[in-house]
Design a protein around this motif. Structure first.
Motif, PDB file in Angstrom:
ATOM      1  N   GLU A  30       0.853  -1.183   0.000  1.00  0.00           N
ATOM      2  CA  GLU A  30       0.000   0.000   0.000  1.00  0.00           C
ATOM      3  C   GLU A  30       0.891   1.236   0.000  1.00  0.00           C
ATOM      4  O   GLU A  30       1.812   1.353   0.812  1.00  0.00           O
ATOM      5  CB  GLU A  30      -0.889  -0.008   1.253  1.00  0.00           C
ATOM      6  N   LYS A  65       1.167   5.354   0.357  1.00  0.00           N
ATOM      7  CA  LYS A  65       0.452   6.458   0.998  1.00  0.00           C
ATOM      8  C   LYS A  65       1.196   7.764   0.733  1.00  0.00           C
ATOM      9  O   LYS A  65       2.424   7.808   0.778  1.00  0.00           O
ATOM     10  CB  LYS A  65       0.350   6.233   2.512  1.00  0.00           C
ATOM     11  N   ILE A 115       1.867  10.907   4.517  1.00  0.00           N
ATOM     12  CA  ILE A 115       1.950  10.314   5.854  1.00  0.00           C
ATOM     13  C   ILE A 115       3.419  10.362   6.296  1.00  0.00           C
ATOM     14  O   ILE A 115       4.301   9.914   5.569  1.00  0.00           O
ATOM     15  CB  ILE A 115       1.504   8.826   5.832  1.00  0.00           C
ATOM     16  N   PRO A 171       5.896   8.748   8.740  1.00  0.00           N
ATOM     17  CA  PRO A 171       6.030   7.632   9.677  1.00  0.00           C
ATOM     18  C   PRO A 171       6.791   8.049  10.933  1.00  0.00           C
ATOM     19  O   PRO A 171       7.386   9.131  10.992  1.00  0.00           O
ATOM     20  CB  PRO A 171       6.845   6.599   8.893  1.00  0.00           C
ATOM     21  N   LYS A 172       6.790   7.175  11.903  1.00  0.00           N
ATOM     22  CA  LYS A 172       7.610   7.398  13.101  1.00  0.00           C
ATOM     23  C   LYS A 172       9.074   7.445  12.680  1.00  0.00           C
ATOM     24  O   LYS A 172       9.497   6.702  11.779  1.00  0.00           O
ATOM     25  CB  LYS A 172       7.419   6.259  14.103  1.00  0.00           C
ATOM     26  N   GLU A 207      10.796   4.159  12.464  1.00  0.00           N
ATOM     27  CA  GLU A 207      10.480   3.366  11.266  1.00  0.00           C
ATOM     28  C   GLU A 207      11.307   3.841  10.077  1.00  0.00           C
ATOM     29  O   GLU A 207      11.799   3.018   9.288  1.00  0.00           O
ATOM     30  CB  GLU A 207       8.998   3.484  10.920  1.00  0.00           C
ATOM     31  N   THR A 266       5.113   6.877   1.011  1.00  0.00           N
ATOM     32  CA  THR A 266       5.572   5.691   1.727  1.00  0.00           C
ATOM     33  C   THR A 266       4.989   4.425   1.123  1.00  0.00           C
ATOM     34  O   THR A 266       3.927   4.444   0.505  1.00  0.00           O
ATOM     35  CB  THR A 266       5.170   5.779   3.217  1.00  0.00           C
ATOM     36  N   TRP A 270       3.999   0.466   2.307  1.00  0.00           N
ATOM     37  CA  TRP A 270       3.698  -0.329   3.500  1.00  0.00           C
ATOM     38  C   TRP A 270       3.297  -1.743   3.103  1.00  0.00           C
ATOM     39  O   TRP A 270       2.573  -1.938   2.131  1.00  0.00           O
ATOM     40  CB  TRP A 270       2.546   0.295   4.274  1.00  0.00           C
ATOM     41  N   ASN A 308       1.581  -4.867   5.234  1.00  0.00           N
ATOM     42  CA  ASN A 308       1.036  -5.319   6.526  1.00  0.00           C
ATOM     43  C   ASN A 308       1.411  -4.370   7.662  1.00  0.00           C
ATOM     44  O   ASN A 308       1.912  -4.792   8.707  1.00  0.00           O
ATOM     45  CB  ASN A 308       1.511  -6.736   6.838  1.00  0.00           C
ATOM     46  N   ASN A 309       1.212  -3.081   7.458  1.00  0.00           N
ATOM     47  CA  ASN A 309       1.508  -2.040   8.455  1.00  0.00           C
ATOM     48  C   ASN A 309       2.984  -1.892   8.797  1.00  0.00           C
ATOM     49  O   ASN A 309       3.332  -1.271   9.794  1.00  0.00           O
ATOM     50  CB  ASN A 309       0.690  -2.248   9.734  1.00  0.00           C
ATOM     51  N   GLU A 310       3.862  -2.455   7.969  1.00  0.00           N
ATOM     52  CA  GLU A 310       5.309  -2.287   8.144  1.00  0.00           C
ATOM     53  C   GLU A 310       5.804  -1.346   7.058  1.00  0.00           C
ATOM     54  O   GLU A 310       5.545  -1.562   5.864  1.00  0.00           O
ATOM     55  CB  GLU A 310       6.028  -3.639   8.013  1.00  0.00           C
ATOM     56  N   LEU A 311       6.515  -0.279   7.456  1.00  0.00           N
ATOM     57  CA  LEU A 311       7.112   0.635   6.490  1.00  0.00           C
ATOM     58  C   LEU A 311       8.256  -0.096   5.786  1.00  0.00           C
ATOM     59  O   LEU A 311       9.188  -0.567   6.443  1.00  0.00           O
ATOM     60  CB  LEU A 311       7.639   1.889   7.187  1.00  0.00           C
TER      61      LEU A 311
END
Length: 133
Positions: free
Chosen positions: A5, A7, A10, A12-13, A16, A48, A50, A52-55
């Motif tokens: 995915e 984005k 956004i 990220p932290k 990350e 970004t 991603w 599975n919610n991993e950058l």
């Protein structure tokens, strides 16, 4: 490309981002998290990738959206390189900035052969004053 995915906009932290940089091979001041945070705070086009919610990938640019865009960082975690993620990050950057805007970057020495393969022309009319820290 798996179920990746992408984005736009956004941030990220910082942890990350550092994880992606350290894995990718890009040379950035990852021991200085405050500096990485500031780099992103002062950029205006961040895209970004991603899984599975991993950058797993990131591009960071500074642009006026009408004439010039400097692609400061393009990084993909090593285990996801050569899957077209970097190419897609650049394609999305181009879409966001539009056809009137030049996309400019400085390549790391190891990536000099990569960028011509994805549509960049090498230029000989540039200059740089290098950072001292």
């Amino acid at each position: 490309m798996k179920n990746i995915e992408f984005k736009i906009g956004i941030v990220p932290k910082t942890s990350e981002i550092i994880e992606v940089y350290d894995s990718s091979g890009i040379k950035r001041p990852t021991k200085d998290s405050d500096r990485i945070t500031k780099m992103y705070k002062n950029s205006n086009l961040i895209i970004t990738a991603w899984l599975n919610n991993e950058l797993i990938g990131i591009s960071r640019s500074i642009t006026d959206f009408c004439y010039a865009c400097y692609l400061s960082d393009l990084a993909v975690k090593s285990e996801y390189q050569k899957e077209g993620i970097g190419r897609q990050l650049i394609k999305l950057t181009e879409k966001e900035i539009g056809k009137q805007t030049a996309l400019i970057l400085l390549s790391a020495p190891l990536a000099m052969e990569y960028y011509p393969k994805i549509g960049f022309d090498k230029v000989e009319n540039g200059f740089i004053i290098r950072r001292t820290e």
